[in-house]
Design an enzyme around this catalytic site. Structure first.
Site, short mmCIF file in Angstrom:
data_model
loop_
_atom_site.label_atom_id
_atom_site.label_comp_id
_atom_site.label_asym_id
_atom_site.label_seq_id
_atom_site.Cartn_x
_atom_site.Cartn_y
_atom_site.Cartn_z
N ASP A 127 0.87 -1.17 0.00
CA ASP A 127 0.00 0.00 0.00
C ASP A 127 0.91 1.22 0.00
O ASP A 127 2.13 1.10 -0.14
CB ASP A 127 -0.98 -0.03 1.18
CG ASP A 127 -0.34 0.18 2.54
OD1 ASP A 127 0.90 0.33 2.64
OD2 ASP A 127 -1.08 0.20 3.54
N HIS A 128 0.32 2.39 0.15
CA HIS A 128 1.10 3.63 0.12
C HIS A 128 2.16 3.68 1.21
O HIS A 128 3.21 4.27 1.00
CB HIS A 128 0.16 4.84 0.21
CG HIS A 128 -0.84 4.72 1.31
ND1 HIS A 128 -1.98 3.94 1.21
CD2 HIS A 128 -0.87 5.24 2.55
CE1 HIS A 128 -2.66 3.99 2.34
NE2 HIS A 128 -2.01 4.77 3.18
N ARG B 177 7.15 0.88 8.22
CA ARG B 177 7.32 1.90 9.25
C ARG B 177 7.88 1.35 10.54
O ARG B 177 8.09 2.09 11.50
CB ARG B 177 5.98 2.59 9.51
CG ARG B 177 5.46 3.35 8.30
CD ARG B 177 4.12 3.99 8.54
NE ARG B 177 3.67 4.68 7.34
CZ ARG B 177 2.41 4.79 6.98
NH1 ARG B 177 1.45 4.25 7.74
NH2 ARG B 177 2.08 5.43 5.87
N HIS C 226 9.01 -24.37 9.20
CA HIS C 226 8.04 -25.07 10.04
C HIS C 226 6.60 -24.89 9.58
O HIS C 226 5.78 -25.79 9.79
CB HIS C 226 8.15 -24.61 11.49
CG HIS C 226 9.42 -25.06 12.14
ND1 HIS C 226 9.61 -24.99 13.51
CD2 HIS C 226 10.57 -25.57 11.64
CE1 HIS C 226 10.82 -25.44 13.81
NE2 HIS C 226 11.42 -25.80 12.68
N ASN C 227 6.25 -23.73 9.03
CA ASN C 227 4.86 -23.43 8.67
C ASN C 227 4.60 -23.44 7.18
O ASN C 227 3.47 -23.27 6.75
CB ASN C 227 4.44 -22.07 9.23
CG ASN C 227 4.79 -21.89 10.68
OD1 ASN C 227 5.53 -20.99 11.03
ND2 ASN C 227 4.28 -22.76 11.55
N CYS D 76 3.07 -3.07 4.15
CA CYS D 76 2.26 -1.92 4.52
C CYS D 76 2.99 -1.22 5.67
O CYS D 76 4.15 -1.50 5.91
CB CYS D 76 0.82 -2.30 4.86
SG CYS D 76 0.59 -3.38 6.30
N GLY D 77 2.33 -0.34 6.36
CA GLY D 77 3.00 0.39 7.43
C GLY D 77 3.56 -0.50 8.51
O GLY D 77 4.71 -0.37 8.91
N THR D 78 2.73 -1.44 8.99
CA THR D 78 3.17 -2.35 10.04
C THR D 78 3.31 -3.79 9.59
O THR D 78 3.93 -4.60 10.27
CB THR D 78 2.18 -2.35 11.23
OG1 THR D 78 0.92 -2.84 10.75
CG2 THR D 78 2.03 -0.97 11.83
N GLY D 79 2.69 -4.13 8.48
CA GLY D 79 2.64 -5.52 8.01
C GLY D 79 1.47 -6.29 8.59
O GLY D 79 1.14 -7.37 8.11
N ARG E 77 1.27 -30.70 10.77
CA ARG E 77 0.76 -29.46 11.35
C ARG E 77 0.23 -28.52 10.27
O ARG E 77 -0.82 -27.90 10.45
CB ARG E 77 1.85 -28.79 12.17
CG ARG E 77 2.25 -29.64 13.37
CD ARG E 77 3.51 -29.17 14.02
NE ARG E 77 3.89 -30.10 15.09
CZ ARG E 77 5.08 -30.17 15.61
NH1 ARG E 77 6.05 -29.36 15.18
NH2 ARG E 77 5.36 -31.03 16.56
N ARG F 117 7.43 -33.86 10.77
CA ARG F 117 6.39 -33.58 11.75
C ARG F 117 5.67 -32.26 11.43
O ARG F 117 4.51 -32.08 11.80
CB ARG F 117 6.96 -33.57 13.16
CG ARG F 117 7.86 -32.38 13.47
CD ARG F 117 8.45 -32.50 14.89
NE ARG F 117 9.14 -31.32 15.30
CZ ARG F 117 10.39 -31.00 14.98
NH1 ARG F 117 11.11 -31.82 14.21
NH2 ARG F 117 10.94 -29.90 15.42
N HIS F 118 6.34 -31.35 10.72
CA HIS F 118 5.73 -30.07 10.39
C HIS F 118 4.66 -30.22 9.31
O HIS F 118 3.71 -29.45 9.26
CB HIS F 118 6.81 -29.08 9.93
CG HIS F 118 7.90 -28.91 10.94
ND1 HIS F 118 7.70 -28.33 12.17
CD2 HIS F 118 9.20 -29.29 10.90
CE1 HIS F 118 8.83 -28.34 12.85
NE2 HIS F 118 9.76 -28.92 12.10
#
Length: 146
Positions: A9-10, A110, A99-100, A66-69, A137, A133-134
């Site tokens: 985004d901006h 930011r 793992h994920n 984005c600003g914070t994610g 999950r 094992r992952h």
């Protein structure tokens, strides 16, 4: 060659442009899903573009900024098949892939600087899903999608 879908985004425009440049220099193909100027946009619109590029097979993985994610992470995770993770350090970036099997990372322009963002991206892209094992999950996470 891996293709990385990237969008912002901006609040993340300048970081997106820098990361896109560095990715290209490292030999990655980038699929820019916007934005092209600093005009204000709604981040969910960009998150869904990158998410669909990943789930549709146009890209191997994605980066959202984005600003914070945080907003990008929430929005991307609403798309079936997406496992997006907000990363603020290299260890988390590596672990979310190993793992994920995260297929998108989100970054806060930011909250972290350009160099840390680049190190996070490299850690994520350099990691491989470990399976084992992952895998069970991740399968359970997929089952939550209904």
């Amino acid at each position: 060659m891996k293709t990385i879908a990237i969008g912002c985004d901006h609040g993340g425009f300048e970081l997106k442009e820098e990361l896109k440049k560095r990715l290209t220099e490292e030999g990655y193909a980038t699929l820019d899903q916007g934005i092209e100027t600093l005009h204000s946009v709604d981040y969910p619109d960009i998150a869904v573009k990158v998410a669909h590029a990943v789930t549709g097979g146009e890209a191997d993985c994605g980066i959202l900024i984005c600003g914070t994610g945080i907003g990008m992470s929430i929005a991307a995770n609403k798309v079936r098949g997406i496992r997006a993770a907000l990363c603020t350090d290299c260890y988390s970036a590596r672990m979310t892939k190993e793992h994920n099997d995260a297929n998108i990372i989100t970054l806060g322009a930011r909250t972290i600087g350009v160099e840390l963002a680049w190190e996070i991206v490299k850690a994520y892209l350099g990691a491989e899903f470990q399976g084992g094992r992952h895998a069970n999950r991740v399968k359970k996470i997929r089952q939550l999608e209904g």
